[in-house]
Design a protein around this motif. Structure first.
Motif, PDB file in Angstrom:
ATOM      1  N   ARG A 716     -34.439  16.002  19.021  1.00 45.91           N
ATOM      2  CA  ARG A 716     -34.343  14.947  20.026  1.00 45.91           C
ATOM      3  C   ARG A 716     -35.688  14.702  20.679  1.00 45.91           C
ATOM      4  NH1 ARG A 716     -29.617  13.539  22.802  1.00 45.91           N
ATOM      5  NH2 ARG A 716     -30.800  13.550  24.720  1.00 45.91           N
ATOM      6  N   LEU A 717     -36.398  15.782  20.955  1.00 49.94           N
ATOM      7  CA  LEU A 717     -37.700  15.644  21.607  1.00 49.94           C
ATOM      8  C   LEU A 717     -38.619  14.763  20.775  1.00 49.94           C
ATOM      9  CD1 LEU A 717     -38.404  19.168  22.997  1.00 49.94           C
ATOM     10  CD2 LEU A 717     -38.088  17.073  24.280  1.00 49.94           C
ATOM     11  N   VAL A 720     -37.228  11.356  21.824  1.00 53.41           N
ATOM     12  CA  VAL A 720     -37.198  11.077  23.262  1.00 53.41           C
ATOM     13  C   VAL A 720     -38.595  11.157  23.861  1.00 53.41           C
ATOM     14  CG1 VAL A 720     -36.270  11.841  25.432  1.00 53.41           C
ATOM     15  CG2 VAL A 720     -34.873  11.968  23.411  1.00 53.41           C
ATOM     16  N   ALA A 721     -39.300  12.187  23.527  1.00 54.54           N
ATOM     17  CA  ALA A 721     -40.590  12.398  24.161  1.00 54.54           C
ATOM     18  C   ALA A 721     -41.732  11.951  23.265  1.00 54.54           C
ATOM     19  CB  ALA A 721     -40.767  13.861  24.522  1.00 54.54           C
ATOM     20  N   THR A 723     -43.029  13.102  20.578  1.00 45.43           N
ATOM     21  CA  THR A 723     -43.996  14.115  20.183  1.00 45.43           C
ATOM     22  C   THR A 723     -43.551  14.669  18.844  1.00 45.43           C
ATOM     23  OG1 THR A 723     -44.680  16.369  20.613  1.00 45.43           O
ATOM     24  CG2 THR A 723     -42.673  15.650  21.671  1.00 45.43           C
ATOM     25  N   ASN A 727     -42.619  23.194  20.968  1.00 44.31           N
ATOM     26  CA  ASN A 727     -42.654  24.640  21.081  1.00 44.31           C
ATOM     27  C   ASN A 727     -41.326  25.113  21.643  1.00 44.31           C
ATOM     28  OD1 ASN A 727     -42.724  24.193  23.827  1.00 44.31           O
ATOM     29  ND2 ASN A 727     -44.909  24.558  23.991  1.00 44.31           N
ATOM     30  N   ALA A 729     -40.579  26.562  24.409  1.00 50.50           N
ATOM     31  CA  ALA A 729     -40.306  26.242  25.813  1.00 50.50           C
ATOM     32  C   ALA A 729     -39.732  24.843  25.947  1.00 50.50           C
ATOM     33  CB  ALA A 729     -41.598  26.372  26.614  1.00 50.50           C
ATOM     34  N   MET A 730     -40.302  23.904  25.208  1.00 47.42           N
ATOM     35  CA  MET A 730     -39.810  22.535  25.275  1.00 47.42           C
ATOM     36  C   MET A 730     -38.384  22.446  24.749  1.00 47.42           C
ATOM     37  SD  MET A 730     -43.302  20.916  23.881  1.00 47.42           S
ATOM     38  CE  MET A 730     -42.721  19.340  23.351  1.00 47.42           C
ATOM     39  N   ASP A 733     -35.961  24.064  27.091  1.00 44.64           N
ATOM     40  CA  ASP A 733     -35.781  23.240  28.284  1.00 44.64           C
ATOM     41  C   ASP A 733     -34.832  22.082  27.984  1.00 44.64           C
ATOM     42  OD1 ASP A 733     -36.453  22.298  30.928  1.00 44.64           O
ATOM     43  OD2 ASP A 733     -37.477  20.683  29.878  1.00 44.64           O
ATOM     44  N   GLU A 734     -35.050  21.449  26.854  1.00 39.83           N
ATOM     45  CA  GLU A 734     -34.172  20.342  26.477  1.00 39.83           C
ATOM     46  C   GLU A 734     -32.746  20.846  26.261  1.00 39.83           C
ATOM     47  OE1 GLU A 734     -34.842  17.208  26.194  1.00 39.83           O
ATOM     48  OE2 GLU A 734     -33.225  16.360  24.982  1.00 39.83           O
ATOM     49  N   SER A 736     -31.297  23.459  27.610  1.00 40.85           N
ATOM     50  CA  SER A 736     -30.569  23.812  28.825  1.00 40.85           C
ATOM     51  C   SER A 736     -30.262  22.567  29.647  1.00 40.85           C
ATOM     52  CB  SER A 736     -31.340  24.843  29.640  1.00 40.85           C
ATOM     53  OG  SER A 736     -32.674  24.481  29.718  1.00 40.85           O
ATOM     54  N   SER A 737     -31.130  21.561  29.572  1.00 42.69           N
ATOM     55  CA  SER A 737     -30.816  20.357  30.326  1.00 42.69           C
ATOM     56  C   SER A 737     -29.628  19.630  29.696  1.00 42.69           C
ATOM     57  CB  SER A 737     -32.032  19.442  30.400  1.00 42.69           C
ATOM     58  OG  SER A 737     -32.193  18.741  29.200  1.00 42.69           O
ATOM     59  N   SER A 797     -45.276  28.956  23.540  1.00 41.69           N
ATOM     60  CA  SER A 797     -46.116  27.771  23.459  1.00 41.69           C
ATOM     61  C   SER A 797     -46.654  27.502  22.057  1.00 41.69           C
ATOM     62  CB  SER A 797     -47.264  27.904  24.443  1.00 41.69           C
ATOM     63  OG  SER A 797     -47.897  29.128  24.246  1.00 41.69           O
ATOM     64  N   MET A 799     -46.895  25.845  18.727  1.00 41.00           N
ATOM     65  CA  MET A 799     -46.360  24.543  18.374  1.00 41.00           C
ATOM     66  C   MET A 799     -45.812  24.544  16.947  1.00 41.00           C
ATOM     67  SD  MET A 799     -46.366  22.806  20.884  1.00 41.00           S
ATOM     68  CE  MET A 799     -46.912  21.422  21.791  1.00 41.00           C
TER      69      MET A 799
ATOM     70  N   GLY B 359     -34.966  22.677  33.934  1.00 41.59           N
ATOM     71  CA  GLY B 359     -33.647  22.141  33.619  1.00 41.59           C
ATOM     72  C   GLY B 359     -33.347  20.897  34.422  1.00 41.59           C
ATOM     73  N   GLY B 363     -32.961  17.217  32.948  1.00 41.89           N
ATOM     74  CA  GLY B 363     -31.678  16.538  33.056  1.00 41.89           C
ATOM     75  C   GLY B 363     -31.849  15.152  33.643  1.00 41.89           C
ATOM     76  N   HIS B 374     -41.163   6.505  26.738  1.00 38.91           N
ATOM     77  CA  HIS B 374     -40.913   7.860  26.287  1.00 38.91           C
ATOM     78  C   HIS B 374     -41.073   8.816  27.447  1.00 38.91           C
ATOM     79  CE1 HIS B 374     -40.468   6.712  22.223  1.00 38.91           C
ATOM     80  NE2 HIS B 374     -41.637   6.122  22.204  1.00 38.91           N
ATOM     81  N   ARG B 375     -40.242   9.788  27.407  1.00 39.56           N
ATOM     82  CA  ARG B 375     -40.252  10.758  28.470  1.00 39.56           C
ATOM     83  C   ARG B 375     -41.523  11.610  28.380  1.00 39.56           C
ATOM     84  NH1 ARG B 375     -36.291  15.519  27.612  1.00 39.56           N
ATOM     85  NH2 ARG B 375     -34.706  13.919  27.424  1.00 39.56           N
ATOM     86  N   ILE B 377     -43.419  15.106  28.807  1.00 38.20           N
ATOM     87  CA  ILE B 377     -43.033  16.504  28.738  1.00 38.20           C
ATOM     88  C   ILE B 377     -43.743  17.264  29.840  1.00 38.20           C
ATOM     89  CG2 ILE B 377     -43.217  18.585  27.349  1.00 38.20           C
ATOM     90  CD1 ILE B 377     -42.986  16.717  24.925  1.00 38.20           C
ATOM     91  N   LEU B 381     -44.395  23.223  30.078  1.00 41.84           N
ATOM     92  CA  LEU B 381     -43.749  23.589  28.826  1.00 41.84           C
ATOM     93  C   LEU B 381     -44.715  23.594  27.652  1.00 41.84           C
ATOM     94  CD1 LEU B 381     -40.507  21.501  29.171  1.00 41.84           C
ATOM     95  CD2 LEU B 381     -40.798  23.921  29.576  1.00 41.84           C
ATOM     96  N   LEU B 382     -45.806  22.905  27.830  1.00 37.82           N
ATOM     97  CA  LEU B 382     -46.716  22.787  26.695  1.00 37.82           C
ATOM     98  C   LEU B 382     -47.538  24.039  26.484  1.00 37.82           C
ATOM     99  CD1 LEU B 382     -47.890  19.148  27.219  1.00 37.82           C
ATOM    100  CD2 LEU B 382     -46.469  20.023  25.395  1.00 37.82           C
ATOM    101  N   GLY B 383     -47.406  24.973  27.376  1.00 39.91           N
ATOM    102  CA  GLY B 383     -48.144  26.201  27.198  1.00 39.91           C
ATOM    103  C   GLY B 383     -49.492  26.143  27.883  1.00 39.91           C
TER     104      GLY B 383
END
Lengths: 826, 482
Positions: A716-717, A720-721, A723, A727, A729-730, A733-734, A736-737, A797, A799, B359, B363, B374-375, B377, B381-383
């Motif tokens: 999805r990222l 959506v984002a 990219t 990684n 973390a991303m 995060d997605e 859990s959201s 982190s 990638m 989170g 959300g 586009h959202r 990030i 989170l990118l480190g």
């Protein structure tokens, strides 16, 4: 007509569906509407069954009611179960809101439930007593139906049904069962107690039963009661009448019946052999085996009933070593089920046909007689040997339709040997089109006449990865022992000397006087496989020298390069190219289906002229008959068997690869036996496929829900984002959201997704899941080296690039509703 | 010349193996057919499937049972071979041992030499009719330092040596990775739930109490397995070993009420309800971490991180925090965050950081329209990003006065200058310490530690830094942009 039979038939089928859907825990929103629709029709079925006033608005569903012929029962089985379960599934969560976990149902509910169930054996509570009186009204009706049923239906059906319903039960193997079973009429009224409780008062309770394997089951006795599904429906009908026809209300009984199935079905794990045993014992008096026509059913050789066509067979007669758990289908039905052909008519037919079929083994077709040929088994085994060798590539098959190429190559090689010419040529063609076959058959044909007059040196670009290795290999193959050559290499430490010796060896004695007279008088054929890789070697020294020798007529050598690259000449250096004779032979894949079949046929049959070459003993009695019969069969496969032809066509359309097709024939060929010598393609799911996987997507099936969630979150990222690298973390995060959103939604809409669907896993477990995705290659490192070298940046982190796209995921694996929505809703 | 007769593999041997590996019968039969010398031995064969599906175990057991005069085999595990050359030499050594070949070639550097050695042993030596040699490359896709032509070359071995069967065991074969015309691929799919249950219930635990019968125990156990599978295995870790592990761990806890005589064997549901807490325990799937409290990421162990906060001297802690800020804040916001130019007061942007929680932010963004851009990030989170040492020192200087009451006291007393000098020596010392502890990592290598232009990156995660910050009374979150 036996109207009730629909209900009964539907019940086990619903159970089947239920069993299948155990893995998906989410209600499927899309099925809700369908569920509603069919609920109506189901309702009408019951109405018709009752023989009470048919309501006008249900006319639309008349066909469903019509389908209640005893003949067409399988159809109704197919049609009805889905809505049943779907309704239950969608409604059930409504009742159980705010439970975040499968195990979270309150103890009180459970108590209520079990008390309702346990009534018959232990305490009769006030409630149940009350409801017992109500249920009495419905009891006689079902009783009567029980009596009618054998009259209306064929005997077989009547016998078959209890087995099915019992089997569907999969119930706890309590010993009480056996007692209950013998007296069905007794059971009926008793069984009404729990049902009635649930239908009249306890619809909600039933609905609250969380499904899945954890569903509470009856702990003590009374299992037998649940077995009679008809009771459920009788009770339901009753409640239906009482509650009127309001749509909203109607949900309850349906739901309830669903709940009933949950009860009955849960714990599919319970050993069912016992049940089965009893069943057969029950039946044994007048049900006869379809094979031996004997009615006896002993332990170890019991009569089994197919769950689809009700054919009755002995275990031994039908070759069932072990009574399987769950449903058992006769071979016929299994095949049809698999092929998705299981329709009413076929099942009915299958019932008839199975009588003839049962004697043959798995692959045997219907009603084919074994040919009466002497030494049949021996012939078959020899044929299998030869054909399997061909199919697995250990015997060469003849080249078909490449005569021109063959002539050209043959002439070139022969000229080299006979006339001492130096020649060079390239054979170009796709993989699997027969380049190696061509050159090998040319060489073997030439050697028939000029056996001692030439050497063959075979090189392969994959193995001889540089010129030095290739030179050593040439040395070795030309009769030099590796040890000797090693000394030489060690001494000189470069290959200039080797090359010099080789040149000397190859050069004509008249040019360089050397002591290798014996060798130089012979021609040498160089077969260079993967020729294009030799063109990547530094300075193309080897090619240069070989072509130079060939062109300058220093020695009679033929250089035949085999390659798949049509532009391979472009990669040659100018000096190399100028020494190349620019003779090409192009091989093509079969251009039409008949041509393709001509080649493929060799893997399935042996031509008359090849018999001797393949070492088949032609003097054995029955040889001619056997091969006539065999070849007819094979030709018949191509001409008549549509499935075989489709299979062939699919290979022709996708790869045109003969060997790929032949490989699929290996297992069927190996499976032939003198009792079933009929070659057939295996049905897709009964046999193991030897096809390579199409993509990595096949691995998605083995992923757990968490793995999939992370994968989807990462995919999805990408969208959506915007990219292309993610990684952990991303992704987490997605994840859990999405998960928290999901929880909010389910809470607000009052739906609870059961079975851990909303369980949010911690970072540690998610990290393991992420690493699994990496290990499976679904995530590939975004930048080699660079960031995160030596793992210093840790799991968080580093990638990664995703190797699957979001839209591929739902297609590749069956997702539960939540995950499917994540894929759909960006 | 007569043709040897086709035979199917020996039923008896097969049944032994199918008993040993339940739910794998079709695969075992196909594999046996494709390997047995008198059946349909193929040249190359690929066996693939995800982990713990029985690929290696079944292949090993089957070959061991087929082994005899007409079939010899060797299994080479790529994980045990460090380089490709190591692989070749292992192959040659093992094949020589299997064939009782005396003159083992001393070395084998390339596929070419491997081919020669194998040819000597298999091709040029007289072998009985129908002799096959099976060479198994286990996990060849994980071979280290493999040349890119390794797989195609190994697949050509069987073309050169006719009585050789090469078997590759892979996780997921890339399409046409052998670059041969066609190779049979045998798939070992993941076990399904009924298969998991039937496998695990083959080894039931001993009866719980002396009074329970084995069949009761087995019945309870099968239902218990199903429950464990549903709650843990399918949702988080879908492999046989993890399920087995979870079952073994949970079973004693699950049956405790029975031992205590509070419940009977038949009360499965109640037992499940009682054991609910255990079923939700994540550490079951992660036995290595179960000994310590759950940690966020795998690198820093929580036990150590609490130690870290206590062990490091104050300056080093501040430096590490500054490094984290430098790594995670964009350079352009430095002025806003840290500048004290206009007035001696801080200007921090607390408002920004209040909703950083990943989170929540995620959300909210997820809820936005699809039409919109586009959202973005979250930078966090990118480190960690690389930063210049000078910048970190500047941040350190800027925040030190605020974070460190001692130095603030000095400022008040007007001894700022001297204090800075004093700390500087300390600072480089601390940087060197942090670098040697690998908490700070120099990017790109080379250069002196004290090189102000050198690039660094922080190697600790968010949880560690937060704990570290709290240990010195700093809420790091307030200092992070976004």
């Amino acid at each position: 007509m036996a109207p009730r039979s629909t209900a009964t038939a539907a019940a086990p089928a619903a159970g089947k569906k239920r069993a299948r859907s155990q893995n998906e825990d989410e209600p499927d929103p899309s099925s809700t509407t369908v569920a509603k629709k069919v609920r109506v029709s189901k309702d009408s079925t019951t109405t018709a069954t009752n023989g009470t006033k048919p309501r006008g608005r249900r006319v639309a569903s008349a066909p469903a009611a019509k389908a209640n012929n005893s003949d067409e029962i399988p159809d109704s089985e197919e049609a009805q179960p889905k809505p049943l379960t779907a309704t239950r599934r969608t409604r059930q969560p409504a009742a159980v809101k705010k439970k975040s976990n499968i195990y979270d149902f309150p103890a009180s509910d459970e108590d209520e439930l079990s008390s309702a169930e346990v009534t018959s054996t232990t305490t009769v509570t006030a409630e149940t007593r009350k409801t017992t009186t109500k249920s009495v009204t419905s009891a006689p009706r079902s009783d009567k139906e029980n009596v009618e049923e054998p009259l209306v239906e064929t005997k077989k059906r009547g016998r078959g049904r209890p087995v099915k319903s019992r089997k569907q039960l999969g119930a706890a193997p309590t010993t009480d069962e056996q007692e209950d079973d013998d007296v069905p009429s007794d059971v009926v009224p008793k069984a009404h107690k729990p049902k009635a409780v649930t239908s009249l008062r306890g619809g909600e309770i039933q609905a609250q039963v969380p499904k899945g394997i954890l569903t509470p089951r009856k702990e003590k006795g009374a299992d037998g009661k649940r077995g009679k599904k008809n009771v459920v429906f009788a009770a339901k009908e009753k409640s239906d009448d009482e509650e009127g026809s309001d749509e909203e209300e109607e949900g309850t009984p349906t739901k309830k019946t669903g709940g009933e199935h949950v009860l009955g079905l849960d714990g599919e794990v319970a050993p069912e052999a016992e049940d089965e045993e009893e069943d057969s014992e029950e039946e044994e008096d007048d049900e006869v085996c379809a094979v031996c026509s004997k009615p006896d059913s002993k332990k170890g050789n019991q009569i089994l009933f197919c769950d689809s066509c009700d054919m009755a067979v002995h275990q031994k007669c039908y070759g069932v070593a072990r009574i399987p758990r769950g449903d058992w289908f006769c071979k016929d039905c299994t095949e049809k089920k698999v092929a998705g052909l299981l329709s009413v008519d076929e099942t009915a037919k299958a019932r008839g046909a199975s009588f003839q079929e049962k004697k043959a083994a798995v692959v045997a077709p219907v009603a084919e007689d074994l040919p009466d040929i002497p030494n049949f088994e021996q012939h078959l085994r020899v044929a299998q040997r030869v054909l399997l060798d061909r199919c697995s590539g250990r015997r060469r098959i003849k080249l078909q339709g490449q005569n021109e190429a063959y002539e050209k190559t043959f002439q070139l090689v022969e000229q080299t040997i006979v006339a001492g010419e130096g020649n060079s040529m390239l054979v170009i063609g796709a993989r699997g089109c027969g380049k190696t076959t061509l050159i090998e058959s040319v060489i073997s044909d030439v050697s028939k006449q000029h056996k001692e007059e030439f050497h063959v040196v075979r090189l392969n670009g994959f193995i001889h990865t540089d010129d030095k290795l290739a030179l050593r290999e040439i040395w070795r193959q030309l009769g030099k022992e590796m040890a000797v050559e090693d000394d030489l290499v060690n001494k000189t430490s470069n290959y200039a000397d080797t090359m010099a010796s080789l040149l000397a060896l190859l050069s004509h004695p008249s040019e360089i006087a050397e002591s290798h007279e014996g060798v130089t008088s012979k021609s040498i054929v160089f077969v260079i496989d993967e020729f294009d890789l030799f063109a990547t070697h530094a300075r193309q020294t080897l090619l240069y020298n070989l072509f130079d020798i060939a062109q300058a007529r220093k020695a009679p050598i033929a250089v035949v390069g085999l390659t798949t690259r049509i532009d391979v000449v472009e990669s040659l250096e100018k000096r190399v190219k100028s020494r190349f004779s620019h003779r090409y032979v192009y091989l093509s894949l079969p251009k039409s289906l008949p041509a393709f079949w001509d080649v493929c046929k060799q893997g399935l049959s042996i031509d008359e002229e090849d018999m001797e070459a393949e070492g088949v003993d032609e003097s054995l009695e029955g040889h001619g008959d056997f091969w006539k019969w065999w070849n007819e069969r094979v030709q018949g496969l191509y001409n008549k068997d549509q499935r075989f032809k489709d299979h062939l066509e699919s290979y022709f359309a996708t790869t045109k690869s003969v060997s790929a097709f032949l490989t699929t024939c290996v297992l069927p060929l190996a499976g032939l036996s003198p009792t079933s010598p009929f070659l057939r393609l295996p049905t897709p799911s009964t046999a193991v496929s030897l096809d390579p996987p199409d993509s990595k997507l096949h691995m998605l099936e083995s992923l757990s829900d968490l793995d999939l969630s992370l994968l989807i979150a990462a995919a999805r990222l990408d969208i959506v984002a915007h990219t292309d690298t993610v990684n952990f973390a991303m992704a987490y995060d997605e994840y859990s959201s999405l998960m928290s959103k999901q929880r909010v939604q389910t809470a607000s809409s009052g739906l609870l997704v059961l079975g851990g669907g909303t369980r949010v896993w911690g970072r540690g477990i998610a990290g393991m899941a992420w690493e699994r995705l990496v290990a499976l290659g679904l995530l590939v490192p975004a930048a080699s080296g660079g960031r995160g070298t030596a793992g210093l940046s840790g799991l968080d982190s580093k990638m990664w690039k995703l190797d699957v796209a979001l839209e591929e995921i739902p297609a590749a694996v069956k997702l539960n509703a939540v995950l499917a929505r994540w894929c759909k809703e960006i | 010349m007569t043709v040897p007769i086709f035979e199917l593999p020996d039923e008896l041997r097969l049944s032994l193996i199918t008993k040993q590996f339940p739910c794998r019968e079709p695969q075992i039969r196909a594999l046996a057919t494709l390997l047995n010398p008198s059946s349909a031995p193929c040249r190359n064969l690929v066996v693939y499937g995800t982990e713990a599906t029985g690929k290696t175990a079944i292949t090993t057991a089957l070959l061991a049972s087929l082994d005899g005069d007409s079939l010899r085999h060797v299994i080479v595990n790529s994980i045990e071979c460090i380089t490709a050359r190591h692989l070749y030499e292992t192959v040659v050594g093992k094949v020589a041992a299997a064939l009782e070949w005396e003159a083992v070639p001393p070395r084998c550097e390339s596929v070419s030499q491997l081919t020669v050695s194998l040819s000597k042993m298999l091709k040029y030596t007289e072998r009985p009719d129908g002799f096959r040699f099976v060479l198994v490359f286990d996990g060849i896709d994980h071979q280290r330092e493999a040349p890119h032509t390794l797989l195609p070359a190994l697949a050509r071995l069987s073309e050169i040596i006719p009585n050789l069967t090469t078997l590759f065991i892979l996780t997921s074969p890339p399409p046409n990775n052998l670059l041969t015309t066609f190779t049979p691929h045998l798939h070992f799919p993941t076990y399904t739930k009924p298969e998991f249950i039937s496998i695990l219930s083959l080894t039931p635990p001993p009866p719980i109490t002396p009074t329970t019968t084995p069949s009761e125990t087995l019945d309870l156990y099968t239902r218990f397995i199903a429950a464990v599978h549903d709650s843990l295995s399918r949702s988080a870790s879908r492999t046989l070993p993890s399920l087995t592990q979870a079952c073994h761990t949970l079973w004693p806890k699950f049956t405790l009420p029975i031992l205590n005589r509070t419940h009977t064997v038949k009360e499965f549901t109640k037992l499940i309800v009682l054991a609910r807490v255990h079923f939700q325990d994540e550490s079951l799937l992660d036995p290595t971490l179960s000994l310590s409290p759950p940690s966020s990421s795998l690198t820093p162990n929580p036990v150590k991180t609490t130690d870290l906060a206590n062990l490091l001297p104050t300056t080093a802690r501040f430096l590490l925090l500054s490094a984290y800020l430098a790594s995670h804040n964009p350079t352009k916001t430095d002025l806003t965050l840290f500048s004290t130019f206009h007035h001696g007061r801080k200007r921090r942007r607390g408002g920004f950081s209040s909703g950083v929680g990943g989170g929540v932010a995620g959300g909210g963004r997820g809820g936005r329209k699809k039409g919109s851009q586009h959202r973005k990030i979250a930078r966090k989170l990118l480190g960690a990003h690389a930063f210049v040492l000078e910048r970190m020192l500047a941040i350190f200087m800027a925040v030190r006065t605020e974070w460190d009451p001692a130095s603030r006291g000095r400022i008040r007393n007007g001894v700022v200058e001297g204090g800075e000098e004093e700390v500087d020596n300390d600072v480089y010392m601390s940087i060197a310490t942090l670098a040697s502890l690998r908490l700070l990592v120099k990017v790109g290598g080379g250069g002196d530690v004290t090189d102000l232009g050198g690039k660094w990156r922080v190697a600790v995660g968010w949880e560690v830094v937060r704990g570290l910050g709290r240990s010195v009374g700093v809420e790091v979150e307030e200092w992070l942009i976004e």
